[in-house]
Design an enzyme around this catalytic site. Structure first.
Site, PDB file in Angstrom:
ATOM      1  N   TRP A 357       0.834  -1.212   0.000  1.00  0.00           N
ATOM      2  CA  TRP A 357       0.000   0.000   0.000  1.00  0.00           C
ATOM      3  C   TRP A 357       0.864   1.256   0.000  1.00  0.00           C
ATOM      4  CZ3 TRP A 357      -1.459   3.299   4.546  1.00  0.00           C
ATOM      5  CH2 TRP A 357      -0.606   3.105   5.646  1.00  0.00           C
ATOM      6  N   ASP A 358       2.132   1.096   0.323  1.00  0.00           N
ATOM      7  CA  ASP A 358       3.079   2.212   0.329  1.00  0.00           C
ATOM      8  C   ASP A 358       3.010   3.005  -0.985  1.00  0.00           C
ATOM      9  OD1 ASP A 358       3.807   0.122   2.069  1.00  0.00           O
ATOM     10  OD2 ASP A 358       5.914   0.699   2.101  1.00  0.00           O
ATOM     11  N   GLU A 488       0.887  -2.153  13.112  1.00  0.00           N
ATOM     12  CA  GLU A 488       0.958  -3.621  13.148  1.00  0.00           C
ATOM     13  C   GLU A 488       1.354  -4.160  14.517  1.00  0.00           C
ATOM     14  OE1 GLU A 488       3.625  -4.347   9.904  1.00  0.00           O
ATOM     15  OE2 GLU A 488       2.022  -4.282   8.407  1.00  0.00           O
ATOM     16  N   LYS A 601       3.277   1.358  16.365  1.00  0.00           N
ATOM     17  CA  LYS A 601       4.387   1.241  15.410  1.00  0.00           C
ATOM     18  C   LYS A 601       4.432   2.437  14.468  1.00  0.00           C
ATOM     19  CE  LYS A 601       6.103  -1.879  11.806  1.00  0.00           C
ATOM     20  NZ  LYS A 601       5.769  -2.988  10.918  1.00  0.00           N
ATOM     21  N   GLN A 602       3.276   2.834  13.972  1.00  0.00           N
ATOM     22  CA  GLN A 602       3.248   3.897  12.953  1.00  0.00           C
ATOM     23  C   GLN A 602       1.904   4.607  13.010  1.00  0.00           C
ATOM     24  OE1 GLN A 602       3.252   0.359  10.225  1.00  0.00           O
ATOM     25  NE2 GLN A 602       2.760   1.940   8.730  1.00  0.00           N
TER      26      GLN A 602
HETATM   27  C1  BGC Z   1       4.755  -1.382   7.664  1.00  0.00           C
HETATM   28  C2  BGC Z   1       3.726  -1.457   6.556  1.00  0.00           C
HETATM   29  C3  BGC Z   1       4.440  -1.310   5.225  1.00  0.00           C
HETATM   30  C4  BGC Z   1       5.571  -2.313   5.089  1.00  0.00           C
HETATM   31  C5  BGC Z   1       6.404  -2.078   3.848  1.00  0.00           C
HETATM   32  C6  BGC Z   1       5.821  -2.446   7.433  1.00  0.00           C
HETATM   33  O1  BGC Z   1       6.797  -2.350   8.425  1.00  0.00           O
HETATM   34  O2  BGC Z   1       4.146  -1.600   8.908  1.00  0.00           O
HETATM   35  O3  BGC Z   1       2.783  -0.424   6.708  1.00  0.00           O
HETATM   36  O4  BGC Z   1       3.527  -1.488   4.189  1.00  0.00           O
HETATM   37  O5  BGC Z   1       6.443  -2.186   6.191  1.00  0.00           O
HETATM   38  O6  BGC Z   1       6.964  -0.795   3.859  1.00  0.00           O
END
Ligand code: BGC
Length: 770
Positions: A357-358, A488, A601-602
């Site tokens: 999704w990035d 996550e 985490k984000q």
């Molecule tokens: C992130 C995801 C991301 C993936 C690839 C993961 O660590 O939590 O949101 O899509 O990394 O960048």
């Protein structure tokens, strides 16, 4: 953190050789041209710790899934971008001793990534145990004017050697992926062809039968005179080398020019691969290294003219933004709709080189602002082509009626991620794909994508959301159970605010788009309805009902949106109170401890507020930011940039600046202790947004450009250029004033801190800050 690189405006510089940093440097000094790319491995043999990585866009391997406990719905394979045949190799023997930086005494080691002209240079002095000393300088680039070409100039000077020197350029297709699930090798040799000074290996990948021809042509000079001595050849399975032995005396200089052409069956007929490589080699060889390099450097110059961000007064910040832009352009050029952007680009194996999704959430806004609109359109078309697979993917999980669930990770549209809590539950990705259609349409004003492709994708996504919500009798509301939000560090939660918010937005946007397309092109709409058996009355009815009665968790007392049900039951502590030795927690804590903790985490709730900011007032943003930012550990590279943009909006200038450095220097300073695995390419687009939307305060409101810039304390000046429709608008900000230039296109309407300006082509306005 590991801050071993020198600060410089245009270059990344490493001085002194430390084998402990080798893997990290291999990532940071990577080169690429959107079609081929590689880690900064050495040309000569290196027996120390290293991750050999050389990648070709679109060439991957479906490695059979390996999990402890199989779950229905898991994909059969994980797609891996392949470590491709090594074309950079040039082994060197001085007398009988092989040059190997882990075996000789290394002095004056210097490695430079020159971002202005797009090349990698390395120099060092090597002393062998018999006290023979040589000086080596190597320069290489991957051409951005010739997609299938890489070039090396490798120079050796004898300081005191009076002996033979043997130079061995080679190609090696006997390479492995470190992340291979079953320690398999993925390449099979098809043919090896050669003549003196020139060699070709054609190899194919197992299973998917991609064919690749890797070829080299070289010439050698001694003290600037071409050498035509005998070439000896060595061939083994998947390997060919040609060597020349010369006398070496003190002060002699040997120069090796090696050209490599890499052609693949995604772009050529399998039968003509070798001929195609031959043509590239021949043309390049005739031009010669210096001319090829001048063309390449000039093309970089043109890229920078359009996209450079200048920062004065803060070299660390300047270097970092250029590094981010440079790596993005090295990874994706947008000229091939089959390709996409892996989170690590061409710099490592992690994440398999696949699409996440990035791309839609982070990279698309970058390319929209810096490139022709066809680049962003190609990214959208990539997903449109994958729609049938997304529908199949949803069917496998029990969804019906053309509902689509786009994969979390993919190469060809099929899901290939296999952790249930992400594969089945991190479904917010569907929202990002819909949002990208909205973003493209409003930014470019081009409705044709929505008419011809976008609406079909939106309806399929909305069909998924309609089935994914369920009605709770107890709450008398629609709820969404068992999801993983962007954070996550929490899985299988109920009513993740972000996921539900973006799902509802999708339903609403689809309804609006239906009305729009019905009016604009009724014929196309009718055709689409037939194609996808769209029962408008019934389906629209269901969606409207969900929109009316959806549940979104909130904490009224604090006036914040709740990340998910039950979040407030956690022990609420702030990341600043964690012992620094325990960070990053994903490397120091057990998974169970992470899941039970409040640490995020984000960006999660804040990601939603960022996307839909027009729906929330400043107080709401402030309450949520003040609550969530201290609990966010930013262990995803995608996080600090979103927090930066929101902090800037709130006027938290220092915080915004800290978050900028964190996003921009994430890899250069290795904030999360993982750059050895590769760079965080997709989040680099977020770094760009930190400047343009964060400090620059750029927003699109009713299809009009607004800027609300401020300048970080430390900076004297910064400037950036955004492309918007036909205009190229340059913004230059100092403490005293904001200068806006319309570099190109018709009169541009721009709002600076709410004041409207109409700026004619090639004119500028000045806005005084006090
Ligand atoms: C992130 C995801 C991301 C993936 C690839 C993961 O660590 O939590 O949101 O899509 O990394 O960048």
């Amino acid at each position: 953190m590991n801050e071993y690189l020198k600060h410089n405006d245009w270059c990344i510089i490493e001085e002194g050789f430390n084998p402990d940093n080798q893997r990290s440097s291999e990532s940071i000094f990577s080169l690429g041209n959107g079609h081929i790319g590689q880690r900064a491995n050495f040309e000569e043999k290196y027996s120390g710790d290293s991750l050999q990585g050389n990648y070709i866009a679109g060439i991957y391997y479906p490695d059979k899934t390996k999990v402890g406990w199989w779950k229905n719905g898991y994909p059969e394979y994980f797609a891996k971008v392949l470590n491709a045949p090594n074309w950079i190799g040039i082994n060197i023997f001085v007398g009988k001793k092989e040059l190997d930086l882990s075996k000789v005494k290394v002095e004056n080691f210097r490695r430079v990534l020159n971002m202005k002209e797009g090349y990698l240079e390395r120099s060092f002095t090597a002393e062998f145990d018999n006290e023979n000393i040589i000086e080596v300088t190597s320069k290489r680039f991957i051409s951005i004017t010739e997609n299938e070409l890489g070039c090396i100039k490798y120079e050796i000077k004898s300081i005191n050697v009076n002996d033979k020197i043997t130079i061995v350029p080679y190609i090696d297709a006997d390479v492995i992926n470190e992340d291979s699930n079953y320690q398999e090798k993925f390449w099979e040799e098809l043919s090896i062809e050669s003549k003196p000074g020139e060699a070709y290996i054609t190899a194919k990948t197992k299973k998917l039968d991609f064919h690749v021809c890797t070829s080299m042509k070289f010439n050698i000079e001694k003290n600037k005179t071409e050498i035509n001595d005998d070439i000896k050849e060595e061939q083994k399975k998947k390997y060919i080398a040609q060597s020349i032995e010369l006398d070496l005396k003190p002060d002699d200089i040997i120069t090796v020019y090696k050209y490599a052409a890499i052609t693949n069956s995604e772009n050529h007929n399998k039968e003509t691969l070798m001929m195609a490589a031959h043509n590239v080699l021949q043309k390049s060889y005739e031009k010669g290294f210096e001319k090829l390099f001048a063309e390449h450097a000039n093309a970089w110059k043109n890229k920078w003219t359009d996209s450079d961000i200048v920062i004065e007064g803060d070299v660390a910040a300047q270097q970092a933004i250029r590094f981010n832009i440079f790596q993005l352009y090295q990874t994706y050029t947008g000229d091939d709709e089959k390709l996409n952007i892996g989170p690590k680009g061409f710099t490592g194996e992690k994440y398999g080189g696949s699409t996440y999704w990035d791309t839609e959430a982070y990279c698309l806004p970058f390319y929209l602002r810096t490139s022709d609109k066809k680049v962003a359109r190609n990214l959208l078309l990539y997903r449109y082509r994958h729609l049938p697979k997304a529908i199949e993917n949803a069917e496998k999980l029990g969804f019906t009626n053309g509902a689509a669930l786009y994969p979390m990770v993919t190469m060809n549209g099929e899901e290939c991620h296999n952790e249930w809590e992400i594969t089945f539950e991190e479904i917010h990705r569907n929202g990002a794909i819909a949002y990208a259609i909205y973003n493209y349409t409003r930014y470019t004003g081009d409705e044709s994508y929505l008419e011809d492709y976008g609406l079909e994708v939106l309806i399929a996504i909305s069909r998924f959301w309609a089935q994914r919500f369920n009605f709770s009798q107890e709450k008398n509301k629609y709820v969404m159970l068992g999801v993983t939000g962007p954070n996550e560090y929490e899985n299988n939660v109920n009513n993740n605010w972000y996921t539900s918010t973006i799902a509802l937005w999708c339903l609403d946007y689809t309804l609006k788009s239906i009305t729009k397309i019905q009016t604009l092109t009724p014929e196309k709409y009718k055709k689409l309805k037939g194609k996808i058996s769209f029962n408008e009355l019934k389906e629209v009815g269901i969606w409207t009902n969900i929109l009316d009665k959806a549940y979104l968790p909130e904490n009224e007392e604090l006036g914040i949106f709740l990340q998910q049900d039950g979040y407030m039951d956690k022990e609420l502590i702030n990341a600043i109170d964690l012992d620094p030795k325990e960070r990053p927690i994903n490397q120091k804590w057990s998974w169970d401890r992470i899941l039970r903790s409040c640490f995020i985490k984000q960006a999660d709730v804040l990601q939603g507020i960022y996307l839909f900011e027009e729906n929330y007032d400043l107080d709401t943003l402030k309450r949520n930011f003040d609550f969530y930012e201290p609990k966010t550990v930013h262990e995803s590279s995608l996080s600090p940039c979103i927090h930066n943009i929101l902090a800037a909006k709130l006027g938290y200038k220092e915080k915004a600046y800290d978050l900028y450095l964190r996003t921009a220097r994430l890899d250069i300073d290795d904030y999360n202790d993982e750059v050895n695995e590769g760079l965080h390419i997709t989040s680099m687009a977020g770094t760009y947004l930190s400047i343009v939307e964060g400090f620059g305060g750029m927003r699109l409101k009713n299809e009009e450009l607004h800027f609300n810039p401020f300048i970080p304390e430390k900076w004297k000046l910064y400037s950036f250029i955004v492309k918007y429709r036909e205009n190229h608008i340059k913004i230059e900000v100092t403490k005293e004033k904001i200068v806006v230039m319309n570099q190109n296109g018709e009169t541009a309407k721009v709002f600076i801190r709410g004041v409207e300006y109409n700026i004619k082509e090639r004119e500028s306005i000045e806005f005084y800050c006090n």
